[in-house]
Write a protein that holds these residues in place. Structure first.
Motif, PDB file in Angstrom:
ATOM      1  N   HIS A  67       0.824  -1.210   0.000  1.00  0.00           N
ATOM      2  CA  HIS A  67       0.000   0.000   0.000  1.00  0.00           C
ATOM      3  C   HIS A  67       0.857   1.258   0.000  1.00  0.00           C
ATOM      4  CE1 HIS A  67      -3.328  -2.686   0.852  1.00  0.00           C
ATOM      5  NE2 HIS A  67      -2.700  -3.134   1.930  1.00  0.00           N
ATOM      6  N   ASP A  68       0.309   2.337  -0.509  1.00  0.00           N
ATOM      7  CA  ASP A  68       0.966   3.641  -0.547  1.00  0.00           C
ATOM      8  C   ASP A  68       0.694   4.355   0.775  1.00  0.00           C
ATOM      9  OD1 ASP A  68       1.618   6.353  -0.898  1.00  0.00           O
ATOM     10  OD2 ASP A  68       1.238   6.248  -3.055  1.00  0.00           O
ATOM     11  N   PRO A  69       1.734   4.676   1.565  1.00  0.00           N
ATOM     12  CA  PRO A  69       1.502   5.344   2.858  1.00  0.00           C
ATOM     13  C   PRO A  69       0.822   6.698   2.713  1.00  0.00           C
ATOM     14  CG  PRO A  69       3.723   4.447   2.750  1.00  0.00           C
ATOM     15  CD  PRO A  69       3.149   4.337   1.366  1.00  0.00           C
ATOM     16  N   GLY A  70       1.036   7.383   1.594  1.00  0.00           N
ATOM     17  CA  GLY A  70       0.419   8.675   1.400  1.00  0.00           C
ATOM     18  C   GLY A  70      -1.050   8.594   1.045  1.00  0.00           C
ATOM     19  N   ARG A  71      -1.407   7.618   0.203  1.00  0.00           N
ATOM     20  CA  ARG A  71      -2.789   7.502  -0.275  1.00  0.00           C
ATOM     21  C   ARG A  71      -3.652   6.568   0.583  1.00  0.00           C
ATOM     22  NH1 ARG A  71      -1.931   6.985  -6.872  1.00  0.00           N
ATOM     23  NH2 ARG A  71      -0.919   9.035  -7.152  1.00  0.00           N
ATOM     24  N   SER A  72      -3.033   5.570   1.180  1.00  0.00           N
ATOM     25  CA  SER A  72      -3.811   4.596   1.979  1.00  0.00           C
ATOM     26  C   SER A  72      -3.153   4.397   3.341  1.00  0.00           C
ATOM     27  CB  SER A  72      -3.894   3.264   1.230  1.00  0.00           C
ATOM     28  OG  SER A  72      -4.413   3.419  -0.067  1.00  0.00           O
ATOM     29  N   PRO A  73      -3.051   5.454   4.129  1.00  0.00           N
ATOM     30  CA  PRO A  73      -2.347   5.327   5.409  1.00  0.00           C
ATOM     31  C   PRO A  73      -2.982   4.323   6.365  1.00  0.00           C
ATOM     32  CG  PRO A  73      -3.543   7.416   5.286  1.00  0.00           C
ATOM     33  CD  PRO A  73      -3.574   6.813   3.909  1.00  0.00           C
ATOM     34  N   ASP A  74      -4.305   4.218   6.370  1.00  0.00           N
ATOM     35  CA  ASP A  74      -4.963   3.292   7.294  1.00  0.00           C
ATOM     36  C   ASP A  74      -4.616   1.837   6.970  1.00  0.00           C
ATOM     37  OD1 ASP A  74      -6.100   5.364   8.660  1.00  0.00           O
ATOM     38  OD2 ASP A  74      -8.027   5.253   7.615  1.00  0.00           O
ATOM     39  N   LEU A  75      -4.511   1.511   5.688  1.00  0.00           N
ATOM     40  CA  LEU A  75      -4.157   0.148   5.300  1.00  0.00           C
ATOM     41  C   LEU A  75      -2.719  -0.168   5.690  1.00  0.00           C
ATOM     42  CD1 LEU A  75      -5.848  -0.077   1.767  1.00  0.00           C
ATOM     43  CD2 LEU A  75      -6.640  -1.064   3.931  1.00  0.00           C
ATOM     44  N   VAL A  76      -1.840   0.825   5.547  1.00  0.00           N
ATOM     45  CA  VAL A  76      -0.452   0.621   5.964  1.00  0.00           C
ATOM     46  C   VAL A  76      -0.380   0.442   7.477  1.00  0.00           C
ATOM     47  CG1 VAL A  76       1.837   1.676   6.116  1.00  0.00           C
ATOM     48  CG2 VAL A  76       0.510   1.871   3.998  1.00  0.00           C
ATOM     49  N   ARG A  77      -1.089   1.298   8.211  1.00  0.00           N
ATOM     50  CA  ARG A  77      -1.039   1.231   9.679  1.00  0.00           C
ATOM     51  C   ARG A  77      -1.573  -0.093  10.209  1.00  0.00           C
ATOM     52  NH1 ARG A  77      -3.576   7.239   9.907  1.00  0.00           N
ATOM     53  NH2 ARG A  77      -1.639   8.381   9.409  1.00  0.00           N
ATOM     54  N   ALA A  78      -2.524  -0.684   9.494  1.00  0.00           N
ATOM     55  CA  ALA A  78      -3.074  -1.972   9.928  1.00  0.00           C
ATOM     56  C   ALA A  78      -2.066  -3.101   9.770  1.00  0.00           C
ATOM     57  CB  ALA A  78      -4.336  -2.290   9.124  1.00  0.00           C
ATOM     58  N   ALA A  79      -1.028  -2.872   8.961  1.00  0.00           N
ATOM     59  CA  ALA A  79      -0.075  -3.944   8.659  1.00  0.00           C
ATOM     60  C   ALA A  79       1.270  -3.777   9.353  1.00  0.00           C
ATOM     61  CB  ALA A  79       0.160  -4.008   7.143  1.00  0.00           C
ATOM     62  N   ILE A  80       1.471  -2.644  10.039  1.00  0.00           N
ATOM     63  CA  ILE A  80       2.798  -2.357  10.588  1.00  0.00           C
ATOM     64  C   ILE A  80       2.768  -2.159  12.091  1.00  0.00           C
ATOM     65  CG2 ILE A  80       3.467  -1.253   8.419  1.00  0.00           C
ATOM     66  CD1 ILE A  80       3.293   1.470   9.899  1.00  0.00           C
ATOM     67  N   GLY A  81       3.967  -2.221  12.672  1.00  0.00           N
ATOM     68  CA  GLY A  81       4.198  -1.798  14.043  1.00  0.00           C
ATOM     69  C   GLY A  81       5.406  -0.885  14.044  1.00  0.00           C
ATOM     70  N   VAL A  82       5.438   0.060  14.968  1.00  0.00           N
ATOM     71  CA  VAL A  82       6.511   1.056  15.001  1.00  0.00           C
ATOM     72  C   VAL A  82       7.019   1.232  16.422  1.00  0.00           C
ATOM     73  CG1 VAL A  82       7.203   3.428  14.471  1.00  0.00           C
ATOM     74  CG2 VAL A  82       5.447   2.297  13.067  1.00  0.00           C
ATOM     75  N   THR A  83       8.330   1.179  16.571  1.00  0.00           N
ATOM     76  CA  THR A  83       8.973   1.569  17.823  1.00  0.00           C
ATOM     77  C   THR A  83       9.951   2.674  17.505  1.00  0.00           C
ATOM     78  OG1 THR A  83       8.762  -0.608  18.854  1.00  0.00           O
ATOM     79  CG2 THR A  83      10.459   0.838  19.708  1.00  0.00           C
ATOM     80  N   GLY A  84       9.688   3.881  17.999  1.00  0.00           N
ATOM     81  CA  GLY A  84      10.521   5.034  17.705  1.00  0.00           C
ATOM     82  C   GLY A  84      11.736   5.118  18.608  1.00  0.00           C
ATOM     83  N   GLN A  85      12.436   6.237  18.507  1.00  0.00           N
ATOM     84  CA  GLN A  85      13.664   6.414  19.280  1.00  0.00           C
ATOM     85  C   GLN A  85      13.382   6.603  20.763  1.00  0.00           C
ATOM     86  OE1 GLN A  85      16.045   9.553  17.667  1.00  0.00           O
ATOM     87  NE2 GLN A  85      16.317   8.585  15.681  1.00  0.00           N
ATOM     88  N   PHE A  86      12.178   7.048  21.097  1.00  0.00           N
ATOM     89  CA  PHE A  86      11.851   7.322  22.492  1.00  0.00           C
ATOM     90  C   PHE A  86      10.620   6.515  22.889  1.00  0.00           C
ATOM     91  CE2 PHE A  86      13.731  11.083  20.533  1.00  0.00           C
ATOM     92  CZ  PHE A  86      14.872  11.229  21.315  1.00  0.00           C
ATOM     93  N   SER A  87      10.640   6.003  24.109  1.00  0.00           N
ATOM     94  CA  SER A  87       9.570   5.136  24.570  1.00  0.00           C
ATOM     95  C   SER A  87       8.227   5.866  24.586  1.00  0.00           C
ATOM     96  CB  SER A  87       9.882   4.620  25.980  1.00  0.00           C
ATOM     97  OG  SER A  87      11.068   3.852  25.975  1.00  0.00           O
ATOM     98  N   ALA A  88       7.198   5.213  24.053  1.00  0.00           N
ATOM     99  CA  ALA A  88       5.844   5.768  24.029  1.00  0.00           C
ATOM    100  C   ALA A  88       4.945   4.930  24.922  1.00  0.00           C
ATOM    101  CB  ALA A  88       5.318   5.796  22.596  1.00  0.00           C
ATOM    102  N   VAL A  89       5.170   5.047  26.217  1.00  0.00           N
ATOM    103  CA  VAL A  89       4.399   4.281  27.190  1.00  0.00           C
ATOM    104  C   VAL A  89       3.722   5.246  28.149  1.00  0.00           C
ATOM    105  CG1 VAL A  89       5.872   2.242  27.029  1.00  0.00           C
ATOM    106  CG2 VAL A  89       6.440   4.034  28.672  1.00  0.00           C
ATOM    107  N   ASP A  90       2.667   4.787  28.792  1.00  0.00           N
ATOM    108  CA  ASP A  90       1.915   5.604  29.744  1.00  0.00           C
ATOM    109  C   ASP A  90       2.432   5.350  31.147  1.00  0.00           C
ATOM    110  OD1 ASP A  90       0.018   6.797  31.443  1.00  0.00           O
ATOM    111  OD2 ASP A  90      -1.605   6.484  29.997  1.00  0.00           O
TER     112      ASP A  90
END
Length: 345
Positions: A67-90
């Motif tokens: 999928h194209d991240p620009g045109r179909s971001p929701d479809l891409v997001r449903a297929a991926i996981g992301v861990t960035g440089q800084f922890s995103a925890v509550d």
């Protein structure tokens, strides 16, 4: 044959006057670990942010999980996981509650969510702190929890942007094992890292990004062979065998250096290093890139002259040498500060 999980062609991105990505081309096969290396400001984080739908590209073609991240971001997001440089925890929730929250966001049944949370807490060595508020966690524990949360949605593609920064050696090894297991199960890993040993250990393929452009792509072994300085070390049972080898290699134009021992034949470079031992007299270094063809050619030359080699080892430059040769920056420069594009977003 595996398909492609990620394809990138002519990717461009600027922040104001600063060109961060300048025509990047990449291909990442499914079920592999792909590592993007580069000095600070090279564009690594910007590339990850575009591929994971967090920002839009200025130009080029991109496909993630088809999928194209620009045109179909929701479809891409449903297929991926992301861990960035800084922890995103509550920090107000416990570790277990953070994982259960992620399970709810992915619409997992309550029982399945509880089982998955328990499994991830165990895999990331967080069982003892599972019901403690994350605000009390150490930096390494928060990082491990963040990585565990990435896996809740069973993504097909995972972006790990410097995932082991701040982790102790044991936790790094644990993460390496998890990454290998994920790739073995068919998950595609797109990894950026400050640690070249991590890339060497994990990556099926590596791309080096510098000044917004890909300057080299290949396996770790392929990249190492591009850098001069590799050699094959030959050890002989006697000084006569060493001398015979030097004569053979000198005759075919192969340069060689001997640890110690004069009078072993014209053309051999002789130098006695500090702390040299008698064993050094029986060792010969022959320049070579470590490839099978180079090794076969060398051994064929010696075999044809009936020269017996007791043992051999291949020495190649490491990824630090590759990094410096390709970018002009020592690898240590990666650890100083954040990427340039982060400061101009």
């Amino acid at each position: 044959m595996a398909g492609l999980a990620i394809t990138v062609s002519g990717l461009r991105k600027s922040f104001g006057e600063k060109v961060v990505l300048d025509g990047v081309d990449l291909q990442v096969a499914e079920g592999t670990v792909f590592c993007l290396l580069g000095p600070n400001g090279a564009g690594k984080t910007t590339a990850v942010r575009i591929l994971s739908t967090l920002i839009r590209a200025d130009g080029g073609q991109v496909r993630v999980a088809g999928h194209d991240p620009g045109r179909s971001p929701d479809l891409v997001r449903a297929a991926i996981g992301v861990t960035g440089q800084f922890s995103a925890v509550d920090g107000l929730l416990t570790g277990r509650e953070n994982l259960l929250l992620m399970a709810d966001l992915h619409h997992l049944p309550r029982a399945a969510g509880r089982d998955l949370a328990a499994d991830l807490l165990s895999r990331f060595d967080l069982v003892d702190a599972a019901d403690t508020r994350v605000a009390t966690y150490s930096g390494g524990m928060r990082r491990r929890l963040d990585l565990a949360m990435t896996l809740v949605g069973s993504p097909r593609v995972i972006f790990l942007d410097e995932p082991t920064t701040g982790l102790d050696p044991r936790s790094r090894r644990t993460m390496w094992e998890i990454i290998r297991d994920l790739a073995d199960s068919g998950v595609t890993i797109f990894l950026t890292t400050q640690y070249l040993d991590e890339a060497d250990e994990l990556a099926d393929r590596i791309a080096v990004l510098d000044n917004g452009r890909i300057v080299a792509t290949g396996t770790a072994a392929e990249l190492k062979r591009r850098v001069p300085g590799g050699h094959i070390e030959l050890r002989f049972e006697s000084a006569d065998g060493l001398a015979a080898a030097v004569r053979v290699l000198d005759g075919v134009g192969m340069g060689a250096s001997v640890g110690v021992g004069a009078g072993v034949g014209a053309g051999a470079g002789v130098g006695v290093g500090a702390g040299a031992s008698v064993e050094d007299e029986l060792t010969l270094h022959v320049p070579g890139d470590g490839s099978v063809s180079a090794l076969r050619g060398l051994l064929n030359q010696l075999d044809s002259a009936a020269v017996v080699v007791e043992s051999l080892s291949v020495h190649t430059p490491d990824l630090d040498d590759v990094f410096f040769a390709l970018t002009g920056h020592p690898a240590e420069s990666q650890t100083a500060g954040n990427e340039t594009e982060e400061s101009v977003r």
